[in-house]
Motif scaffolding. Structure first.
Motif, mmCIF file in Angstrom:
data_model
loop_
_atom_site.group_PDB
_atom_site.id
_atom_site.type_symbol
_atom_site.label_atom_id
_atom_site.label_comp_id
_atom_site.label_asym_id
_atom_site.label_seq_id
_atom_site.Cartn_x
_atom_site.Cartn_y
_atom_site.Cartn_z
ATOM 1 N N VAL A 92 0.689 -1.105 -0.010
ATOM 2 C CA VAL A 92 0.079 -0.060 -0.084
ATOM 3 C C VAL A 92 0.785 1.002 -0.026
ATOM 4 O O VAL A 92 0.601 2.326 -0.539
ATOM 5 C CB VAL A 92 -0.978 -0.148 1.293
ATOM 6 N N ALA A 93 1.962 1.131 0.701
ATOM 7 C CA ALA A 93 2.851 2.253 0.975
ATOM 8 C C ALA A 93 3.511 2.534 -0.555
ATOM 9 O O ALA A 93 3.606 3.891 -1.061
ATOM 10 C CB ALA A 93 3.888 2.205 1.891
ATOM 11 N N SER A 95 2.379 1.775 -3.428
ATOM 12 C CA SER A 95 1.406 2.456 -4.447
ATOM 13 C C SER A 95 1.120 3.812 -4.090
ATOM 14 O O SER A 95 0.968 4.682 -4.967
ATOM 15 C CB SER A 95 0.148 1.640 -4.382
ATOM 16 N N ARG A 96 1.224 4.076 -2.838
ATOM 17 C CA ARG A 96 0.605 5.544 -2.223
ATOM 18 C C ARG A 96 1.778 6.391 -2.806
ATOM 19 O O ARG A 96 1.588 7.667 -3.378
ATOM 20 C CB ARG A 96 0.795 5.631 -0.737
ATOM 21 N N SER A 97 3.200 6.043 -2.781
ATOM 22 C CA SER A 97 4.186 6.817 -3.028
ATOM 23 C C SER A 97 4.454 7.043 -4.493
ATOM 24 O O SER A 97 4.843 8.140 -4.975
ATOM 25 C CB SER A 97 5.540 6.405 -2.289
ATOM 26 N N ASP A 99 2.055 7.399 -6.637
ATOM 27 C CA ASP A 99 0.963 8.616 -7.121
ATOM 28 C C ASP A 99 1.401 9.793 -6.671
ATOM 29 O O ASP A 99 1.189 10.173 -5.615
ATOM 30 C CB ASP A 99 -0.276 8.065 -6.557
ATOM 31 N N ARG A 102 -1.465 11.865 -5.022
ATOM 32 C CA ARG A 102 -1.969 11.416 -3.642
ATOM 33 C C ARG A 102 -0.869 11.593 -2.685
ATOM 34 O O ARG A 102 -1.075 12.126 -1.507
ATOM 35 C CB ARG A 102 -2.075 10.058 -3.825
ATOM 36 N N SER A 103 0.291 11.629 -3.131
ATOM 37 C CA SER A 103 1.580 11.797 -2.130
ATOM 38 C C SER A 103 1.564 13.297 -1.559
ATOM 39 O O SER A 103 1.532 13.290 -0.428
ATOM 40 C CB SER A 103 2.917 11.241 -2.596
ATOM 41 N N LEU A 106 -1.618 13.969 0.745
ATOM 42 C CA LEU A 106 -1.068 13.465 2.211
ATOM 43 C C LEU A 106 -0.064 14.212 2.887
ATOM 44 O O LEU A 106 -0.298 14.394 4.285
ATOM 45 C CB LEU A 106 -0.484 11.889 2.048
ATOM 46 N N MET A 240 3.886 8.679 4.669
ATOM 47 C CA MET A 240 3.917 7.725 3.464
ATOM 48 C C MET A 240 3.923 6.231 3.976
ATOM 49 O O MET A 240 3.307 5.440 3.310
ATOM 50 C CB MET A 240 4.939 7.822 2.522
ATOM 51 N N THR A 297 -1.068 -1.850 7.471
ATOM 52 C CA THR A 297 -1.027 -0.710 6.735
ATOM 53 C C THR A 297 -0.706 0.332 7.774
ATOM 54 O O THR A 297 -1.265 0.647 8.593
ATOM 55 C CB THR A 297 -2.449 -0.337 6.261
ATOM 56 N N GLY A 301 -4.556 7.092 4.204
ATOM 57 C CA GLY A 301 -4.822 7.760 2.847
ATOM 58 C C GLY A 301 -4.483 7.190 1.604
ATOM 59 O O GLY A 301 -3.525 6.169 1.729
#
Length: 301
Positions: A92-93, A95-97, A99, A102-103, A106, A240, A297, A301
């Motif tokens: 998840v982290a 994928s988050r980073s 984007d 999104r990063s 957040l 993140m 997780t 976000g």
């Protein structure tokens, strides 16, 4: 411990150094090509198969997932997590980073310093988009770009409008950011492991270039961080949810601002610039943190 490095190329500097460092510390370290893994997804016994056989149980995995294979790579990491294997950076982290939008959202929500940034796909008034980030000069970025590719400096309003219109014609999502002139074409890469900055280097853009990426001919040297810069890097990594990452910071007149958080930072540049054995610093964190079914997780976000 039995540790897997998920990497497409065992000969890459970072992959090779991680394997050498782990084995020197007494661990069994295997390099596994992420894209050649395939998954048996069942409710009772999930597994990852490789070269015609199921992979053994690993205590931990170190994902080295390239931006171009994020979707499949994070699926493989997620499968290891389902098997109870600890990942230094959870799926998840990662994928988050990857984007960028999104990063930034957040990081913004946590009050971490950022350049003024606009996001657009098809703005009706480009002039208003530019005005909201402080006007030209501005940096225009493709949302999916990496290693400085798809990053353009527009020095005038006319140039910015032309570039944005061209990207709009390609139906591309773009970020428009203020240009931090006082940074002088330099940024700071902070390597964060387990909530601590273990190494930092200053990257300087080549003459006539504003992008400081080493892939673009930039140079690197050891740098001393201010307390604010160190705190910014640590806070960004925590936000993140990354156990290991590179945080890229610019020195702006109002304090440090984060440009990017990289979940798969290269080790060559920072080891050469700092003289530190960064690869070996990763394993004490794994030894301390890795427990069966301990992946959860982190961040929100």
């Amino acid at each position: 411990m039995k540790i897997a490095i998920l990497s497409r190329n065992p000969n890459l500097y970072s992959t090779r150094r991680l394997k050498e460092a782990g084995e020197a510390l007494g661990h069994t370290v295997d390099v596994i090509d992420t894209m050649h893994c395939y998954m048996d997804i069942t409710s009772s016994r999930p597994s990852v198969r490789y070269k015609g056989a199921p992979l053994p149980r690993y205590d931990a995995v170190i994902p080295r997932i390239g931006a171009s294979v994020t979707f499949y790579g994070t699926a493989v990491v997620r499968q290891f997590e389902m098997m109870g294997t600890f990942s230094i950076n959870e799926s998840v982290a990662i994928s988050r980073s990857r984007d960028k939008l999104r990063s930034l959202q957040l990081l913004s929500r946590k009050g971490i310093g950022l350049p003024r940034t606009g996001f657009a796909h098809h703005p009706d008034k480009i002039s208003d988009l530019l005005k909201n980030v402080g006007g030209a000069p501005v940096v225009i970025k493709l949302l999916e770009g990496t290693q400085g590719i798809g990053v353009v400096l527009a020095e005038t309003t006319k140039a910015a409008e032309s570039i944005i219109e061209a990207f709009m014609g390609l139906k591309a999502n773009i970020l428009v950011q203020e240009y931090i002139k006082e940074a002088g074409g330099a940024d700071i890469r902070c390597l964060v492991i387990g909530g601590k900055v273990v190494a930092a280097m200053k990257r300087q853009a080549a003459a006539g270039e504003f992008r400081s990426n080493l892939h673009r001919g930039g140079s690197a040297e050891l740098v001393r961080l201010s307390p604010a810069e160190r705190k910014t890097a640590i806070d960004a990594a925590k936000t993140m949810g990354l156990g290991m990452c590179g945080v890229d910071i610019l020195r702006a007149k109002d304090g440090p601002v984060v440009m990017e958080v990289n979940s798969s930072p290269g080790l060559e540049g920072i080891e050469l610039a700092t003289g530190k054995d960064v690869a070996s610093m990763i394993f004490p964190y794994i030894e301390k943190t890795a427990k069966l079914n301990s992946t959860k997780t982190k961040g929100k976000g």
